[in-house]
Scaffold this motif. Structure first.
Motif, short mmCIF file in Angstrom:
data_model
loop_
_atom_site.label_atom_id
_atom_site.label_comp_id
_atom_site.label_asym_id
_atom_site.label_seq_id
_atom_site.Cartn_x
_atom_site.Cartn_y
_atom_site.Cartn_z
N GLN A 132 8.08 2.41 9.31
CA GLN A 132 8.15 3.79 8.82
C GLN A 132 6.75 4.39 8.75
O GLN A 132 5.80 3.70 8.35
N PRO A 133 6.58 5.65 9.10
CA PRO A 133 5.25 6.28 9.03
C PRO A 133 4.62 6.16 7.64
O PRO A 133 3.41 5.93 7.53
N GLN A 134 5.43 6.31 6.59
CA GLN A 134 4.88 6.19 5.24
C GLN A 134 4.37 4.77 4.98
O GLN A 134 3.37 4.57 4.30
N GLY A 135 5.10 3.79 5.53
CA GLY A 135 4.67 2.41 5.35
C GLY A 135 3.36 2.14 6.06
O GLY A 135 2.47 1.46 5.53
N LEU A 136 3.21 2.66 7.28
CA LEU A 136 1.96 2.50 8.01
C LEU A 136 0.82 3.19 7.26
O LEU A 136 -0.31 2.65 7.20
N ALA A 137 1.10 4.35 6.67
CA ALA A 137 0.07 5.07 5.91
C ALA A 137 -0.38 4.25 4.71
O ALA A 137 -1.59 4.19 4.39
N VAL A 138 0.56 3.61 4.03
CA VAL A 138 0.19 2.74 2.89
C VAL A 138 -0.68 1.60 3.38
O VAL A 138 -1.72 1.26 2.77
N PHE A 139 -0.29 0.99 4.49
CA PHE A 139 -1.05 -0.14 5.02
C PHE A 139 -2.48 0.28 5.35
O PHE A 139 -3.44 -0.42 4.99
N MET A 140 -2.63 1.41 6.02
CA MET A 140 -3.97 1.86 6.39
C MET A 140 -4.81 2.19 5.16
O MET A 140 -6.03 2.02 5.16
N ARG A 141 -4.16 2.64 4.12
CA ARG A 141 -4.89 2.88 2.87
C ARG A 141 -5.42 1.56 2.31
O ARG A 141 -6.54 1.51 1.78
N LEU A 142 -4.64 0.51 2.43
CA LEU A 142 -5.11 -0.81 1.99
C LEU A 142 -6.22 -1.34 2.89
O LEU A 142 -7.15 -2.01 2.42
N VAL A 143 -6.13 -1.03 4.17
CA VAL A 143 -7.14 -1.49 5.13
C VAL A 143 -8.52 -0.94 4.79
O VAL A 143 -9.54 -1.61 5.02
N ARG A 144 -8.57 0.26 4.23
CA ARG A 144 -9.86 0.88 3.90
C ARG A 144 -10.73 -0.02 3.04
O ARG A 144 -11.96 -0.05 3.17
N ASP A 145 -10.09 -0.77 2.12
CA ASP A 145 -10.86 -1.59 1.18
C ASP A 145 -10.71 -3.08 1.45
O ASP A 145 -11.11 -3.91 0.63
N ALA A 146 -10.12 -3.42 2.59
CA ALA A 146 -9.92 -4.84 2.92
C ALA A 146 -11.04 -5.36 3.80
O ALA A 146 -11.82 -4.60 4.39
N ASP A 147 -11.13 -6.67 3.89
CA ASP A 147 -12.11 -7.32 4.75
C ASP A 147 -11.46 -7.97 5.96
O ASP A 147 -12.06 -8.02 7.04
N VAL A 148 -10.25 -8.48 5.79
CA VAL A 148 -9.59 -9.24 6.85
C VAL A 148 -8.12 -8.87 6.91
O VAL A 148 -7.47 -8.71 5.87
N VAL A 149 -7.60 -8.73 8.12
CA VAL A 149 -6.16 -8.62 8.37
C VAL A 149 -5.78 -9.77 9.28
O VAL A 149 -6.47 -10.04 10.27
N ILE A 150 -4.69 -10.46 8.94
CA ILE A 150 -4.25 -11.61 9.73
C ILE A 150 -2.80 -11.40 10.16
O ILE A 150 -1.95 -11.07 9.33
#
Length: 398
Positions: free
Chosen positions: A79-97
């Protein structure tokens, strides 16, 4: 609850875990045990038919061991809203696996180029069966299939009895460890460059690397290795030998060990026997040597021989069942297990990290989470209000 911090070594890093099954969770577990803030991102129930692959129960020992020290957030990335939430988390993350098939991240919009536009410091770790490109890239990769294609099954088992899989997920587990090493290297490099990068590995390449000396023998000497059962292909006597009351693994490599071995067994005549003069001779006459050794070992109990050989500097040890292994005094001394309690009140026993750090050790602080157990908590940390969180729940985004 506050974030889970199992150690100090990686406490400054946040990891978003999209992985499933074994290779990815094995990688993430190492980071979590050393203190990284790991958020396991799972689809809401009913979204992914394969989400619980190989998972009997979230309280099973296997799931608990793979996913301890992590928080869980449910999120529908389709869902677009779900992707938006994920990208918001990516802003402050160091690693995605992630360990999807290579094309999935592009379809979802979470490929490396998309992530780095949001956070140039992000490290994306991708685990696949066969690599991110090439003729097999789109194939699904399972451990046993890779054990076969990576050469392991061809050298495992007794001669003439056909290929045999290893009793553990060698390809999965080794790939997880290689991925963790790659992530560490990327994070160390980032301290110099300020930029993240894409780290990727595959089950096939990892299994080939695990073939180690067997693969090197073929590449450099042209030797196609075969099944040798419990005998080492390039050393003798090195294998499994029957004592009076059980089987004993003995490792005699090198002339010094051979000399000590013959002394312990009371057979100095073997040192001048033309069949056993050199390592090459002992390999050529392996069957004769095994018979001679077992004739001597039959005169005493396994524990006695193991003690005498080890006292002389010759590696030797019993073949344990799982219960015997965990009861061994050295295993207990190493604290190879630890306890934690799940949200249901069940106490589970976990395998601890085999790597010890003197100042900032790993630990097990929390059991594996329930699905979505920390969803609201993580969203609040990302700046979402209670009203926004309620709307995301209502829309089945989380």
């Amino acid at each position: 609850m506050a974030r889970i911090q199992a150690g100090d070594a990686l406490a400054r890093f946040r990891v978003l875990d999209l992985s499933r099954v074994r290779a990815g969770p094995t990688c993430v577990r190492m980071l979590a045990d050393f203190g990284a803030d790991v958020i396991r991102i799972e689809p809401p129930p009913g979204i992914d038919a394969n989400d619980n692959m190989f998972v009997d129960s979230r309280c099973s020992g296997d799931f608990q061991n793979l996913n301890r020290n992590k928080r869980s957030l449910t999120l529908n990335l389709k869902q677009p809203q779900g992707l938006a939430v994920f990208m918001r988390l990516v802003r402050d993350a160091d690693v995605v696996i992630e360990n999807w098939r290579p094309d999935v991240k592009q379809r979802l919009g979470v490929d490396y180029e998309s992530l780095r536009r949001v956070n140039p410091r992000i490290v994306l770790a991708s685990i696949s069966g066969y690599g991110q490109d090439g003729p097999y890239a789109a194939r699904p990769g399972f451990d046993q299939v890779i054990q076969g294609m990576g050469g392991l099954m061809s050298v495992t088992g007794h001669a003439g009895q056909g290929p045999l899989r290893a009793g553990i997920a060698v390809a999965d587990s080794s790939t997880g460890l290689y991925a963790a090493l790659g992530i560490m290297a990327a994070l160390l490099e980032r301290e110099h460059s300020g930029e993240g990068q894409w780290v990727h590995t595959s089950l096939l390449h990892s299994q080939i690397a695990m073939m180690d000396f067997q693969a090197a023998r073929y590449l450099n000497e042209g030797v196609v290795p075969v099944q040798n059962g419990n005998d080492h292909p390039t050393a003798s006597p090195m294998g499994l030998f029957r004592a009076q009351d059980g089987d004993l693994n003995i490792g005699v490599a090198g002339e010094g060990n051979w000399l000590r071995f013959c002394k312990v067994l009371g057979r100095p005549d073997w040192l001048t026997d033309p069949r056993f003069l050199t390592e090459r001779d002992r390999i050529a006459h392996r069957a004769d040597l095994k018979e001679a050794i077992e004739t001597v070992l039959a005169t005493g109990p396994l524990e006695q021989w193991a003690q005498q050989l080890n006292d002389a500097g010759v590696p030797a040890g019993p073949v344990y069942t799982m219960d015997q292994m965990f009861a061994d005094p050295q295993v207990q001394h190493m604290k190879a297990t630890a306890l934690a309690t799940t949200s249901t009140g069940k106490t589970c026993t976990y395998i601890t990290q085999p790597v010890s750090l003197s100042r900032t050790p790993a630990s097990i602080q929390a059991a594996a989470p329930d699905c979505g157990e920390h969803t609201d908590e993580v969203l609040r940390e990302a700046g979402y209000t209670d009203l926004q969180i309620a709307e995301l729940h209502a829309a089945a985004v989380v």
